[in-house]
Design an enzyme around this catalytic site. Structure first.
Site, mmCIF file in Angstrom:
data_model
loop_
_atom_site.group_PDB
_atom_site.id
_atom_site.type_symbol
_atom_site.label_atom_id
_atom_site.label_comp_id
_atom_site.label_asym_id
_atom_site.label_seq_id
_atom_site.Cartn_x
_atom_site.Cartn_y
_atom_site.Cartn_z
ATOM 1 C CB CYS A 163 21.686 -15.971 42.677
ATOM 2 S SG CYS A 163 21.888 -14.538 41.598
ATOM 3 C CG HIS A 222 23.429 -15.518 48.573
ATOM 4 N ND1 HIS A 222 23.661 -16.291 47.455
ATOM 5 C CD2 HIS A 222 22.803 -14.394 48.117
ATOM 6 C CE1 HIS A 222 23.198 -15.683 46.381
ATOM 7 N NE2 HIS A 222 22.675 -14.529 46.752
ATOM 8 C CD GLU A 233 23.774 -15.113 53.699
ATOM 9 O OE1 GLU A 233 23.988 -16.343 53.639
ATOM 10 O OE2 GLU A 233 24.297 -14.288 52.922
ATOM 11 C CE LYS A 289 27.262 -15.460 45.691
ATOM 12 N NZ LYS A 289 26.902 -16.484 46.711
ATOM 13 C CG HIS A 301 26.699 -13.431 42.791
ATOM 14 N ND1 HIS A 301 26.352 -14.760 42.646
ATOM 15 C CD2 HIS A 301 25.573 -12.810 43.254
ATOM 16 C CE1 HIS A 301 25.099 -14.925 43.001
ATOM 17 N NE2 HIS A 301 24.604 -13.757 43.375
ATOM 18 C CG PHE A 322 17.306 -10.896 41.114
ATOM 19 C CD1 PHE A 322 17.909 -10.502 42.293
ATOM 20 C CD2 PHE A 322 17.615 -10.188 39.957
ATOM 21 C CE1 PHE A 322 18.799 -9.432 42.328
ATOM 22 C CE2 PHE A 322 18.506 -9.123 39.968
ATOM 23 C CZ PHE A 322 19.107 -8.742 41.163
#
Length: 419
Positions: free
Chosen positions: A169, A309, A320, A341, A346, A405
Protein backbone atom coordinates in the site's frame (compact mmCIF):
# COMPACT_ATOMS: atom_id res chain seq x y z
CA UNK A 1 23.36 20.08 -2.62
CA UNK A 2 24.62 16.54 -2.25
CA UNK A 3 27.63 15.52 -0.15
CA UNK A 4 29.66 15.35 -3.36
CA UNK A 5 28.78 18.94 -4.21
CA UNK A 6 26.29 18.05 -6.97
CA UNK A 7 23.48 20.58 -7.18
CA UNK A 8 20.09 18.93 -6.78
CA UNK A 9 17.36 20.02 -9.18
CA UNK A 10 14.10 21.46 -7.88
CA UNK A 11 11.03 19.42 -8.79
CA UNK A 12 7.48 20.66 -9.33
CA UNK A 13 4.06 19.16 -10.07
CA UNK A 14 2.63 20.40 -13.36
CA UNK A 15 -0.10 17.87 -14.16
CA UNK A 16 -2.60 15.63 -12.40
CA UNK A 17 -4.89 12.78 -13.46
CA UNK A 18 -7.34 10.62 -11.54
CA UNK A 19 -9.59 7.61 -12.08
CA UNK A 20 -11.38 6.97 -8.78
CA UNK A 21 -14.56 5.65 -7.18
CA UNK A 22 -15.78 9.24 -6.74
CA UNK A 23 -14.88 10.63 -10.16
CA UNK A 24 -13.00 9.77 -13.34
CA UNK A 25 -11.43 13.17 -13.96
CA UNK A 26 -9.35 15.45 -11.77
CA UNK A 27 -12.21 17.94 -11.49
CA UNK A 28 -14.78 15.31 -10.53
CA UNK A 29 -12.41 13.66 -8.05
CA UNK A 30 -11.55 16.95 -6.33
CA UNK A 31 -15.20 18.04 -6.23
CA UNK A 32 -16.09 14.65 -4.74
CA UNK A 33 -13.46 15.00 -2.04
CA UNK A 34 -14.51 18.49 -1.02
CA UNK A 35 -18.20 17.57 -0.96
CA UNK A 36 -17.63 14.38 1.04
CA UNK A 37 -18.97 12.14 -1.73
CA UNK A 38 -19.22 8.46 -0.84
CA UNK A 39 -17.80 6.11 -3.47
CA UNK A 40 -18.46 2.84 -1.67
CA UNK A 41 -21.30 0.48 -2.50
CA UNK A 42 -22.28 -3.14 -3.06
CA UNK A 43 -19.87 -5.00 -5.35
CA UNK A 44 -21.01 -5.30 -8.98
CA UNK A 45 -17.77 -6.48 -10.63
CA UNK A 46 -18.29 -10.08 -9.48
CA UNK A 47 -20.80 -12.16 -7.54
CA UNK A 48 -19.78 -11.55 -3.94
CA UNK A 49 -22.69 -13.40 -2.34
CA UNK A 50 -20.41 -16.04 -0.80
CA UNK A 51 -17.96 -13.51 0.62
CA UNK A 52 -17.87 -12.06 4.12
CA UNK A 53 -17.21 -8.61 2.64
CA UNK A 54 -19.53 -7.60 -0.22
CA UNK A 55 -18.74 -3.89 -0.55
CA UNK A 56 -16.06 -1.90 -2.38
CA UNK A 57 -15.18 1.45 -3.90
CA UNK A 58 -15.61 0.56 -7.57
CA UNK A 59 -14.77 2.85 -10.47
CA UNK A 60 -18.05 3.50 -12.28
CA UNK A 61 -18.63 4.57 -15.87
CA UNK A 62 -15.04 4.05 -16.98
CA UNK A 63 -14.62 3.55 -20.74
CA UNK A 64 -11.04 2.62 -21.67
CA UNK A 65 -11.74 3.35 -25.32
CA UNK A 66 -11.77 7.06 -24.48
CA UNK A 67 -8.01 6.67 -23.94
CA UNK A 68 -6.99 3.81 -26.27
CA UNK A 69 -8.43 1.70 -29.05
CA UNK A 70 -10.49 -1.39 -28.35
CA UNK A 71 -7.77 -3.85 -29.34
CA UNK A 72 -5.22 -2.28 -27.01
CA UNK A 73 -7.73 -2.14 -24.15
CA UNK A 74 -8.50 -5.85 -24.49
CA UNK A 75 -4.82 -6.64 -24.03
CA UNK A 76 -4.56 -4.76 -20.73
CA UNK A 77 -5.69 -5.70 -17.26
CA UNK A 78 -8.00 -3.14 -15.67
CA UNK A 79 -5.24 -1.74 -13.42
CA UNK A 80 -3.12 -0.92 -16.48
CA UNK A 81 -6.10 0.65 -18.26
CA UNK A 82 -6.56 2.92 -15.23
CA UNK A 83 -2.87 3.85 -15.24
CA UNK A 84 -2.81 4.71 -18.94
CA UNK A 85 -6.01 6.73 -18.66
CA UNK A 86 -4.87 8.74 -15.64
CA UNK A 87 -1.45 9.31 -17.24
CA UNK A 88 -2.98 10.66 -20.43
CA UNK A 89 -5.23 12.90 -18.33
CA UNK A 90 -2.22 14.20 -16.40
CA UNK A 91 -0.22 14.91 -19.55
CA UNK A 92 -3.16 16.82 -21.02
CA UNK A 93 -3.63 18.69 -17.74
CA UNK A 94 0.06 19.66 -17.83
CA UNK A 95 -0.16 20.58 -21.53
CA UNK A 96 2.97 18.45 -21.87
CA UNK A 97 3.68 17.03 -25.33
CA UNK A 98 6.14 14.14 -25.67
CA UNK A 99 7.97 14.18 -29.00
CA UNK A 100 11.19 13.01 -30.63
CA UNK A 101 13.12 15.87 -29.06
CA UNK A 102 12.26 15.15 -25.42
CA UNK A 103 11.13 11.50 -25.27
CA UNK A 104 14.39 10.23 -23.77
CA UNK A 105 14.08 12.77 -20.93
CA UNK A 106 10.56 11.70 -19.91
CA UNK A 107 10.21 8.64 -17.67
CA UNK A 108 7.45 6.62 -16.03
CA UNK A 109 7.29 5.29 -12.48
CA UNK A 110 3.95 3.69 -11.54
CA UNK A 111 3.46 1.54 -8.45
CA UNK A 112 0.94 -1.19 -7.76
CA UNK A 113 0.43 -3.58 -4.90
CA UNK A 114 -0.91 -6.59 -6.78
CA UNK A 115 -1.01 -5.96 -10.53
CA UNK A 116 -3.15 -8.02 -12.92
CA UNK A 117 -4.90 -10.29 -10.45
CA UNK A 118 -8.15 -10.43 -12.43
CA UNK A 119 -6.33 -11.77 -15.49
CA UNK A 120 -4.55 -14.34 -13.35
CA UNK A 121 -7.84 -15.54 -11.85
CA UNK A 122 -9.58 -15.71 -15.23
CA UNK A 123 -6.72 -17.58 -16.88
CA UNK A 124 -6.49 -20.06 -14.00
CA UNK A 125 -10.13 -20.90 -14.69
CA UNK A 126 -9.36 -21.34 -18.39
CA UNK A 127 -6.43 -23.61 -17.51
CA UNK A 128 -8.53 -25.80 -15.21
CA UNK A 129 -11.58 -26.08 -17.46
CA UNK A 130 -10.16 -25.95 -20.99
CA UNK A 131 -6.51 -26.94 -20.65
CA UNK A 132 -3.11 -25.24 -20.79
CA UNK A 133 -3.12 -24.76 -24.55
CA UNK A 134 -6.16 -22.47 -24.28
CA UNK A 135 -4.50 -19.91 -22.02
CA UNK A 136 -4.05 -16.48 -23.59
CA UNK A 137 -0.66 -15.53 -25.04
CA UNK A 138 -1.29 -12.15 -23.42
CA UNK A 139 -1.76 -13.62 -19.93
CA UNK A 140 1.75 -12.92 -18.63
CA UNK A 141 2.16 -9.40 -20.06
CA UNK A 142 -1.34 -8.51 -18.82
CA UNK A 143 -0.67 -9.92 -15.36
CA UNK A 144 2.76 -8.66 -14.36
CA UNK A 145 2.87 -5.59 -12.14
CA UNK A 146 5.32 -3.52 -14.22
CA UNK A 147 2.91 -3.32 -17.15
CA UNK A 148 1.18 -0.20 -15.85
CA UNK A 149 4.49 1.62 -16.28
CA UNK A 150 5.51 -0.23 -19.43
CA UNK A 151 2.21 0.20 -21.27
CA UNK A 152 1.95 3.85 -20.25
CA UNK A 153 5.36 4.50 -21.78
CA UNK A 154 4.34 2.67 -24.96
CA UNK A 155 1.09 4.62 -25.18
CA UNK A 156 2.67 8.06 -24.70
CA UNK A 157 6.17 7.51 -26.12
CA UNK A 158 8.15 8.12 -22.94
CA UNK A 159 11.66 6.64 -23.41
CA UNK A 160 13.32 7.77 -20.17
CA UNK A 161 13.71 5.90 -16.85
CA UNK A 162 10.92 3.38 -16.38
CA UNK A 163 10.15 1.20 -13.37
CA UNK A 164 7.46 -0.15 -11.08
CA UNK A 165 7.43 -0.04 -7.29
CA UNK A 166 5.66 -2.98 -5.59
CA UNK A 167 5.65 -2.08 -1.90
CA UNK A 168 2.06 -3.03 -1.05
CA UNK A 169 0.00 0.00 0.00
CA UNK A 170 3.05 2.27 -0.10
CA UNK A 171 3.73 1.57 -3.79
CA UNK A 172 2.13 4.68 -5.27
CA UNK A 173 3.94 6.99 -2.86
CA UNK A 174 7.24 5.17 -3.41
CA UNK A 175 6.77 5.71 -7.14
CA UNK A 176 6.27 9.45 -6.68
CA UNK A 177 9.22 9.67 -4.31
CA UNK A 178 11.51 7.68 -6.58
CA UNK A 179 10.47 9.83 -9.57
CA UNK A 180 11.27 12.92 -7.48
CA UNK A 181 14.77 11.58 -6.80
CA UNK A 182 15.35 10.76 -10.50
CA UNK A 183 14.61 14.36 -11.52
CA UNK A 184 16.48 15.83 -8.54
CA UNK A 185 19.62 14.04 -9.68
CA UNK A 186 19.26 15.03 -13.32
CA UNK A 187 18.40 11.65 -14.83
CA UNK A 188 15.18 12.95 -16.41
CA UNK A 189 13.47 16.27 -17.01
CA UNK A 190 9.98 14.93 -16.37
CA UNK A 191 8.35 11.86 -14.86
CA UNK A 192 4.86 10.38 -15.11
CA UNK A 193 4.33 8.84 -11.68
CA UNK A 194 1.79 7.53 -9.19
CA UNK A 195 -0.11 4.34 -8.51
CA UNK A 196 -2.80 2.08 -9.97
CA UNK A 197 -4.80 -0.88 -8.69
CA UNK A 198 -7.78 -3.01 -9.70
CA UNK A 199 -8.02 -5.70 -7.05
CA UNK A 200 -11.79 -5.89 -6.62
CA UNK A 201 -11.75 -9.58 -7.50
CA UNK A 202 -13.00 -12.78 -5.84
CA UNK A 203 -9.59 -14.12 -4.85
CA UNK A 204 -8.40 -10.79 -3.51
CA UNK A 205 -11.46 -10.46 -1.30
CA UNK A 206 -11.14 -14.01 -0.08
CA UNK A 207 -7.53 -13.39 0.91
CA UNK A 208 -8.05 -10.08 2.66
CA UNK A 209 -11.11 -11.43 4.46
CA UNK A 210 -9.05 -14.36 5.70
CA UNK A 211 -6.66 -11.77 7.20
CA UNK A 212 -9.67 -10.21 8.98
CA UNK A 213 -8.70 -6.92 7.35
CA UNK A 214 -11.96 -5.97 5.59
CA UNK A 215 -15.07 -4.25 6.90
CA UNK A 216 -18.17 -6.44 6.98
CA UNK A 217 -20.65 -3.57 7.28
CA UNK A 218 -22.38 -4.90 4.17
CA UNK A 219 -25.79 -3.52 5.03
CA UNK A 220 -24.50 0.04 5.25
CA UNK A 221 -21.73 0.53 2.67
CA UNK A 222 -21.97 4.33 2.75
CA UNK A 223 -20.77 4.30 6.35
CA UNK A 224 -18.46 1.28 6.25
CA UNK A 225 -15.18 3.16 5.84
CA UNK A 226 -14.82 5.27 9.00
CA UNK A 227 -11.20 6.15 9.76
CA UNK A 228 -10.44 7.20 13.34
CA UNK A 229 -13.97 6.31 14.45
CA UNK A 230 -14.29 3.96 17.42
CA UNK A 231 -16.77 1.78 15.46
CA UNK A 232 -14.44 1.07 12.52
CA UNK A 233 -14.15 -2.62 11.70
CA UNK A 234 -11.73 -2.84 8.78
CA UNK A 235 -10.82 -1.26 5.48
CA UNK A 236 -12.92 -1.14 2.33
CA UNK A 237 -11.21 -1.99 -0.96
CA UNK A 238 -11.12 0.63 -3.69
CA UNK A 239 -9.71 0.74 -7.22
CA UNK A 240 -8.41 3.32 -9.65
CA UNK A 241 -5.29 5.34 -10.39
CA UNK A 242 -3.74 8.67 -9.49
CA UNK A 243 -0.94 10.16 -11.61
CA UNK A 244 1.28 13.22 -11.20
CA UNK A 245 3.51 14.87 -13.80
CA UNK A 246 6.73 15.92 -12.10
CA UNK A 247 9.12 18.29 -13.88
CA UNK A 248 12.46 19.86 -13.21
CA UNK A 249 11.65 23.46 -12.24
CA UNK A 250 13.62 25.25 -14.96
CA UNK A 251 12.13 22.96 -17.59
CA UNK A 252 8.61 23.73 -16.36
CA UNK A 253 9.29 27.47 -16.27
CA UNK A 254 10.81 27.45 -19.75
CA UNK A 255 7.60 26.16 -21.26
CA UNK A 256 5.32 28.34 -19.13
CA UNK A 257 3.74 25.42 -17.30
CA UNK A 258 1.19 25.85 -14.55
CA UNK A 259 2.79 24.74 -11.28
CA UNK A 260 0.50 23.14 -8.72
CA UNK A 261 3.11 22.58 -6.01
CA UNK A 262 6.76 21.72 -5.41
CA UNK A 263 7.91 18.28 -4.26
CA UNK A 264 10.39 18.87 -1.45
CA UNK A 265 10.62 15.78 0.74
CA UNK A 266 10.61 11.98 0.66
CA UNK A 267 11.10 9.69 3.62
CA UNK A 268 10.85 5.91 3.73
CA UNK A 269 11.49 3.40 6.49
CA UNK A 270 10.66 -0.16 7.49
CA UNK A 271 9.10 -1.36 10.74
CA UNK A 272 11.01 -4.67 10.52
CA UNK A 273 8.32 -6.01 12.81
CA UNK A 274 5.43 -7.98 11.26
CA UNK A 275 4.09 -8.91 7.82
CA UNK A 276 0.72 -7.16 8.29
CA UNK A 277 0.63 -5.27 11.60
CA UNK A 278 2.29 -1.91 12.23
CA UNK A 279 4.81 -1.77 15.03
CA UNK A 280 3.10 -0.60 18.24
CA UNK A 281 3.63 3.12 18.72
CA UNK A 282 4.26 3.68 15.02
CA UNK A 283 8.01 4.21 15.35
CA UNK A 284 8.65 3.44 11.68
CA UNK A 285 5.86 5.70 10.43
CA UNK A 286 7.06 8.53 12.67
CA UNK A 287 10.59 8.21 11.30
CA UNK A 288 9.30 8.35 7.72
CA UNK A 289 7.56 11.65 8.51
CA UNK A 290 10.61 13.02 10.31
CA UNK A 291 12.96 12.03 7.49
CA UNK A 292 10.65 13.56 4.88
CA UNK A 293 10.44 16.86 6.77
CA UNK A 294 14.22 16.88 7.24
CA UNK A 295 14.65 16.24 3.50
CA UNK A 296 12.30 19.15 2.84
CA UNK A 297 14.02 21.45 5.32
CA UNK A 298 10.70 22.05 7.09
CA UNK A 299 9.69 22.05 10.73
CA UNK A 300 6.38 20.66 12.07
CA UNK A 301 4.83 24.12 12.47
CA UNK A 302 5.24 24.67 8.70
CA UNK A 303 3.00 21.71 7.82
CA UNK A 304 -0.53 22.84 7.00
CA UNK A 305 -2.16 19.49 6.23
CA UNK A 306 -1.56 15.77 6.61
CA UNK A 307 -3.25 13.35 4.22
CA UNK A 308 -3.26 10.34 6.52
CA UNK A 309 -2.95 6.71 5.52
CA UNK A 310 -6.13 6.36 7.61
CA UNK A 311 -7.33 2.91 6.59
CA UNK A 312 -10.25 2.48 9.01
CA UNK A 313 -8.62 -0.58 10.57
CA UNK A 314 -8.37 -0.91 14.35
CA UNK A 315 -4.56 -1.17 14.29
CA UNK A 316 -3.63 1.48 11.72
CA UNK A 317 -5.58 4.52 12.86
CA UNK A 318 -4.50 4.61 16.49
CA UNK A 319 -0.91 3.74 15.55
CA UNK A 320 -0.78 6.47 12.90
CA UNK A 321 -2.19 8.94 15.40
CA UNK A 322 0.63 8.14 17.81
CA UNK A 323 3.18 8.37 14.99
CA UNK A 324 1.92 11.82 13.96
CA UNK A 325 2.23 12.99 17.57
CA UNK A 326 5.80 11.67 17.70
CA UNK A 327 6.76 13.31 14.39
CA UNK A 328 5.02 16.66 14.87
CA UNK A 329 5.20 17.00 18.64
CA UNK A 330 2.76 19.45 20.24
CA UNK A 331 1.93 20.84 16.79
CA UNK A 332 0.17 17.57 15.97
CA UNK A 333 -2.88 18.90 17.81
CA UNK A 334 -3.05 21.98 15.58
CA UNK A 335 -2.55 20.56 12.09
CA UNK A 336 -5.61 19.45 10.08
CA UNK A 337 -5.48 15.75 9.15
CA UNK A 338 -7.88 13.79 6.98
CA UNK A 339 -8.28 10.36 5.46
CA UNK A 340 -9.66 10.59 1.94
CA UNK A 341 -9.98 6.79 2.01
CA UNK A 342 -13.22 7.42 3.91
CA UNK A 343 -14.67 8.36 0.50
CA UNK A 344 -12.70 6.31 -2.02
CA UNK A 345 -11.89 3.19 -0.05
CA UNK A 346 -8.35 1.84 0.05
CA UNK A 347 -6.74 1.53 -3.39
CA UNK A 348 -3.81 -0.51 -2.02
CA UNK A 349 -0.86 0.32 -4.30
CA UNK A 350 -2.95 2.99 -6.02
CA UNK A 351 -3.72 4.88 -2.82
CA UNK A 352 -0.50 6.92 -2.75
CA UNK A 353 -1.29 8.14 -6.26
CA UNK A 354 -4.76 9.53 -5.63
CA UNK A 355 -3.78 10.76 -2.17
CA UNK A 356 -0.74 12.55 -3.59
CA UNK A 357 -3.12 14.25 -6.01
CA UNK A 358 -5.36 15.21 -3.07
CA UNK A 359 -2.45 16.68 -1.10
CA UNK A 360 -1.29 18.74 -4.10
CA UNK A 361 -4.81 20.02 -4.74
CA UNK A 362 -5.16 20.97 -1.07
CA UNK A 363 -2.05 23.15 -1.44
CA UNK A 364 -3.11 24.61 -4.77
CA UNK A 365 -6.60 25.50 -3.55
CA UNK A 366 -6.11 26.03 0.22
CA UNK A 367 -8.92 23.59 0.83
CA UNK A 368 -8.86 20.45 2.98
CA UNK A 369 -11.06 17.41 2.25
CA UNK A 370 -12.94 15.90 5.18
CA UNK A 371 -12.82 12.52 6.86
CA UNK A 372 -16.40 11.37 6.41
CA UNK A 373 -18.23 8.96 8.72
CA UNK A 374 -16.31 10.22 11.75
CA UNK A 375 -19.27 10.17 14.12
CA UNK A 376 -17.88 8.62 17.33
CA UNK A 377 -14.18 9.48 17.63
CA UNK A 378 -11.94 6.82 19.09
CA UNK A 379 -10.43 8.23 22.33
CA UNK A 380 -7.06 6.93 21.09
CA UNK A 381 -7.48 9.07 17.95
CA UNK A 382 -7.70 12.56 19.41
CA UNK A 383 -6.30 14.84 16.70
CA UNK A 384 -8.08 17.16 14.24
CA UNK A 385 -9.30 14.83 11.49
CA UNK A 386 -11.52 17.43 9.74
CA UNK A 387 -14.68 15.43 10.51
CA UNK A 388 -17.42 15.22 7.88
CA UNK A 389 -17.04 18.72 6.39
CA UNK A 390 -14.15 20.05 4.33
CA UNK A 391 -12.71 23.41 5.25
CA UNK A 392 -10.79 26.36 3.86
CA UNK A 393 -7.31 26.54 5.34
CA UNK A 394 -3.99 27.95 4.13
CA UNK A 395 -1.79 25.00 3.20
CA UNK A 396 1.79 26.01 2.51
CA UNK A 397 3.06 22.45 2.90
CA UNK A 398 1.46 19.02 3.22
CA UNK A 399 2.48 15.52 4.20
CA UNK A 400 1.05 12.46 2.46
CA UNK A 401 1.44 9.17 4.35
CA UNK A 402 1.34 5.63 2.95
CA UNK A 403 2.07 2.46 4.90
CA UNK A 404 2.06 -1.11 3.57
CA UNK A 405 2.14 -4.77 4.53
CA UNK A 406 5.72 -5.81 5.13
CA UNK A 407 6.31 -2.74 7.28
CA UNK A 408 6.83 -0.24 4.43
CA UNK A 409 6.40 3.41 5.49
CA UNK A 410 6.50 6.34 3.08
CA UNK A 411 5.89 10.06 3.56
CA UNK A 412 5.94 12.66 0.80
CA UNK A 413 6.16 16.41 1.37
CA UNK A 414 4.65 18.89 -1.07
CA UNK A 415 5.05 22.66 -0.74
CA UNK A 416 3.33 25.69 -2.22
CA UNK A 417 5.20 27.27 -5.11
CA UNK A 418 6.78 29.87 -5.27
CA UNK A 419 6.95 30.06 -1.45
Amino acid sequence: MTSSGFELKRVVVTGLGAITPIGNTLADYWDGLLSGRNGIGTITLFDASRHDCRIAGEVKGFDPQVYMDRKEAKRMDRFAQFAVAASKQALANAEFVINDLNAEQVGVMIGTGIGGLKVMEDQQEVYLTRGPDRCSPFMVPMMIANMAAGLTAIQVGAKGPNACTVTACAAGSNAIGDAFRIIQRGYAQAMICGGAEAAVTPLSFAGFAACKALSTRNDDPAHACRPFDRDRDGFVMGEGAGILILEELDHALSRGAKIYAEVVGYGMTCDAYHITSPVPGGEGAARAMQLAMKDAGLTPDQIGYVNAHGTSTPANDSTETTAIKTALGEYAYRVPISSTKSMTGHLLGGSGGIEGVAAVMAIANDRIPPTINLENPDPACDLDYVPNQGRSHTVNAALSNSFGFGGHNVTLVFKKYPI
